[in-house]
Scaffold this motif. Structure first.
Motif, PDB file in Angstrom:
ATOM      1  N   SER A  71      -5.698 -22.617 -11.488  1.00 55.07           N
ATOM      2  CA  SER A  71      -4.516 -21.989 -10.785  1.00 55.07           C
ATOM      3  C   SER A  71      -4.104 -20.690 -11.556  1.00 55.07           C
ATOM      4  CB  SER A  71      -3.389 -22.869 -10.775  1.00 55.07           C
ATOM      5  OG  SER A  71      -3.555 -24.066 -10.357  1.00 55.07           O
ATOM      6  N   LEU A  72      -4.017 -20.415 -12.853  1.00 53.37           N
ATOM      7  CA  LEU A  72      -3.768 -19.600 -13.362  1.00 53.37           C
ATOM      8  C   LEU A  72      -4.745 -18.380 -13.242  1.00 53.37           C
ATOM      9  CD1 LEU A  72      -1.506 -18.248 -15.296  1.00 53.37           C
ATOM     10  CD2 LEU A  72      -3.078 -19.169 -17.366  1.00 53.37           C
ATOM     11  N   GLY A  73      -5.969 -18.639 -13.413  1.00 51.66           N
ATOM     12  CA  GLY A  73      -7.119 -17.833 -13.265  1.00 51.66           C
ATOM     13  C   GLY A  73      -7.098 -17.180 -11.808  1.00 51.66           C
ATOM     14  N   LEU A  74      -6.951 -17.961 -10.782  1.00 53.04           N
ATOM     15  CA  LEU A  74      -6.601 -17.614  -9.392  1.00 53.04           C
ATOM     16  C   LEU A  74      -5.548 -16.845  -9.104  1.00 53.04           C
ATOM     17  CD1 LEU A  74      -7.964 -20.379  -7.522  1.00 53.04           C
ATOM     18  CD2 LEU A  74      -9.408 -18.685  -7.828  1.00 53.04           C
ATOM     19  N   VAL A  75      -4.325 -16.879  -9.754  1.00 48.32           N
ATOM     20  CA  VAL A  75      -3.326 -16.050  -9.375  1.00 48.32           C
ATOM     21  C   VAL A  75      -3.456 -14.942 -10.119  1.00 48.32           C
ATOM     22  CG1 VAL A  75      -0.592 -15.987 -10.457  1.00 48.32           C
ATOM     23  CG2 VAL A  75      -1.566 -17.991  -9.469  1.00 48.32           C
ATOM     24  N   HIS A  76      -3.832 -14.659 -11.341  1.00 42.94           N
ATOM     25  CA  HIS A  76      -4.201 -13.366 -12.010  1.00 42.94           C
ATOM     26  C   HIS A  76      -5.197 -12.659 -11.225  1.00 42.94           C
ATOM     27  CE1 HIS A  76      -1.928 -13.403 -15.726  1.00 42.94           C
ATOM     28  NE2 HIS A  76      -2.082 -14.822 -15.809  1.00 42.94           N
ATOM     29  N   TRP A  77      -6.229 -13.244 -10.707  1.00 45.22           N
ATOM     30  CA  TRP A  77      -7.284 -12.627  -9.832  1.00 45.22           C
ATOM     31  C   TRP A  77      -6.693 -11.980  -8.588  1.00 45.22           C
ATOM     32  CZ3 TRP A  77      -9.186 -13.819  -5.154  1.00 45.22           C
ATOM     33  CH2 TRP A  77     -10.194 -13.119  -4.399  1.00 45.22           C
ATOM     34  N   GLY A  78      -5.751 -12.608  -7.805  1.00 42.38           N
ATOM     35  CA  GLY A  78      -5.052 -12.511  -6.836  1.00 42.38           C
ATOM     36  C   GLY A  78      -4.020 -11.241  -7.012  1.00 42.38           C
ATOM     37  N   TRP A  79      -3.477 -11.462  -8.177  1.00 39.31           N
ATOM     38  CA  TRP A  79      -2.338 -10.035  -8.615  1.00 39.31           C
ATOM     39  C   TRP A  79      -3.282  -8.856  -8.800  1.00 39.31           C
ATOM     40  CZ3 TRP A  79       2.393  -8.683  -7.980  1.00 39.31           C
ATOM     41  CH2 TRP A  79       2.801  -7.926  -8.785  1.00 39.31           C
ATOM     42  N   PHE A  80      -4.238  -9.004  -9.727  1.00 45.07           N
ATOM     43  CA  PHE A  80      -5.170  -7.973  -9.679  1.00 45.07           C
ATOM     44  C   PHE A  80      -5.576  -7.056  -8.560  1.00 45.07           C
ATOM     45  CE2 PHE A  80      -9.423  -5.960 -10.287  1.00 45.07           C
ATOM     46  CZ  PHE A  80      -9.038  -4.964 -11.314  1.00 45.07           C
ATOM     47  N   TYR A  81      -5.817  -8.034  -7.545  1.00 47.71           N
ATOM     48  CA  TYR A  81      -6.623  -7.656  -6.266  1.00 47.71           C
ATOM     49  C   TYR A  81      -5.542  -7.099  -5.555  1.00 47.71           C
ATOM     50  CZ  TYR A  81      -8.978  -7.889  -1.652  1.00 47.71           C
ATOM     51  OH  TYR A  81      -9.428  -7.503  -0.442  1.00 47.71           O
ATOM     52  N   ILE A  82      -4.316  -7.575  -5.337  1.00 49.22           N
ATOM     53  CA  ILE A  82      -3.277  -6.870  -4.752  1.00 49.22           C
ATOM     54  C   ILE A  82      -3.017  -5.454  -5.261  1.00 49.22           C
ATOM     55  CG2 ILE A  82      -0.676  -7.161  -4.210  1.00 49.22           C
ATOM     56  CD1 ILE A  82      -1.125  -9.969  -3.979  1.00 49.22           C
ATOM     57  N   LYS A  83      -2.851  -5.593  -6.770  1.00 50.32           N
ATOM     58  CA  LYS A  83      -2.517  -4.271  -7.341  1.00 50.32           C
ATOM     59  C   LYS A  83      -3.400  -3.199  -7.139  1.00 50.32           C
ATOM     60  CE  LYS A  83      -1.363  -4.189 -11.593  1.00 50.32           C
ATOM     61  NZ  LYS A  83      -1.098  -4.240 -13.007  1.00 50.32           N
ATOM     62  N   SER A  84      -4.768  -3.463  -6.869  1.00 49.57           N
ATOM     63  CA  SER A  84      -5.913  -2.360  -6.569  1.00 49.57           C
ATOM     64  C   SER A  84      -6.167  -2.211  -5.222  1.00 49.57           C
ATOM     65  CB  SER A  84      -7.084  -2.963  -7.389  1.00 49.57           C
ATOM     66  OG  SER A  84      -7.577  -4.176  -6.915  1.00 49.57           O
ATOM     67  N   SER A  85      -5.208  -2.709  -4.329  1.00 51.40           N
ATOM     68  CA  SER A  85      -5.278  -2.542  -3.156  1.00 51.40           C
ATOM     69  C   SER A  85      -4.901  -1.026  -2.619  1.00 51.40           C
ATOM     70  CB  SER A  85      -4.592  -3.692  -2.083  1.00 51.40           C
ATOM     71  OG  SER A  85      -4.712  -3.328  -0.800  1.00 51.40           O
ATOM     72  N   PRO A  86      -5.484  -0.318  -1.953  1.00 55.64           N
ATOM     73  CA  PRO A  86      -5.118   0.948  -1.570  1.00 55.64           C
ATOM     74  C   PRO A  86      -3.960   1.008  -0.862  1.00 55.64           C
ATOM     75  CG  PRO A  86      -7.029   0.535  -0.300  1.00 55.64           C
ATOM     76  CD  PRO A  86      -6.769  -0.714  -1.368  1.00 55.64           C
ATOM     77  N   ILE A  87      -3.414  -0.048   0.003  1.00 52.23           N
ATOM     78  CA  ILE A  87      -2.139  -0.094   0.651  1.00 52.23           C
ATOM     79  C   ILE A  87      -0.859  -0.147  -0.292  1.00 52.23           C
ATOM     80  CG2 ILE A  87      -0.872  -1.581   2.050  1.00 52.23           C
ATOM     81  CD1 ILE A  87      -3.334  -2.875   3.076  1.00 52.23           C
ATOM     82  N   PHE A  88      -0.998  -0.588  -1.615  1.00 54.56           N
ATOM     83  CA  PHE A  88       0.020  -0.524  -2.399  1.00 54.56           C
ATOM     84  C   PHE A  88      -0.044   0.643  -3.408  1.00 54.56           C
ATOM     85  CE2 PHE A  88      -0.571  -5.010  -0.986  1.00 54.56           C
ATOM     86  CZ  PHE A  88       0.748  -5.161  -0.326  1.00 54.56           C
ATOM     87  N   GLN A  89      -0.984   1.411  -3.312  1.00 51.36           N
ATOM     88  CA  GLN A  89      -1.004   2.653  -4.376  1.00 51.36           C
ATOM     89  C   GLN A  89      -0.033   3.495  -3.936  1.00 51.36           C
ATOM     90  OE1 GLN A  89      -3.019   2.444  -7.238  1.00 51.36           O
ATOM     91  NE2 GLN A  89      -3.879   0.516  -6.490  1.00 51.36           N
ATOM     92  N   VAL A  90       0.619   3.995  -4.970  1.00 48.98           N
ATOM     93  CA  VAL A  90       1.534   5.178  -4.598  1.00 48.98           C
ATOM     94  C   VAL A  90       1.013   6.603  -5.035  1.00 48.98           C
ATOM     95  CG1 VAL A  90       3.563   6.067  -5.672  1.00 48.98           C
ATOM     96  CG2 VAL A  90       3.387   3.650  -5.634  1.00 48.98           C
ATOM     97  N   LYS A  91       0.907   7.541  -3.835  1.00 43.25           N
ATOM     98  CA  LYS A  91       0.412   8.636  -3.964  1.00 43.25           C
ATOM     99  C   LYS A  91       1.295   9.681  -4.590  1.00 43.25           C
ATOM    100  CE  LYS A  91      -2.372   7.931   0.156  1.00 43.25           C
ATOM    101  NZ  LYS A  91      -2.520   6.691   0.084  1.00 43.25           N
TER     102      LYS A  91
END
Length: 63
Positions: A19-39
């Protein structure tokens, strides 16, 4: 030591580790998503105290 014994003895470790591994992987995936990148531009705003001191110096030079 079979799989049943390993599962019985280490159930919490297996579930929580996965669970901890999947949560960290999901958080990393969300942070690297271009939708959430601040220009941002290369502009760095001045802190308020710097602007205040610069205005005070400018007023003192005019006197």
């Amino acid at each position: 030591m079979g799989l049943k014994t390993i599962w019985k003895d280490y159930k919490v470790l297996i579930v929580m580790g996965t669970s901890l591994g999947l949560v960290h992987w999901g958080w990393f995936y969300i942070k690297s998503s271009p939708i959430f990148q601040v220009k941002t531009e290369d502009f760095v705003p001045e802190p308020g105290i710097v602007a205040y001191v610069m205005q005070s110096d400018h007023k003192n030079k005019e006197k």
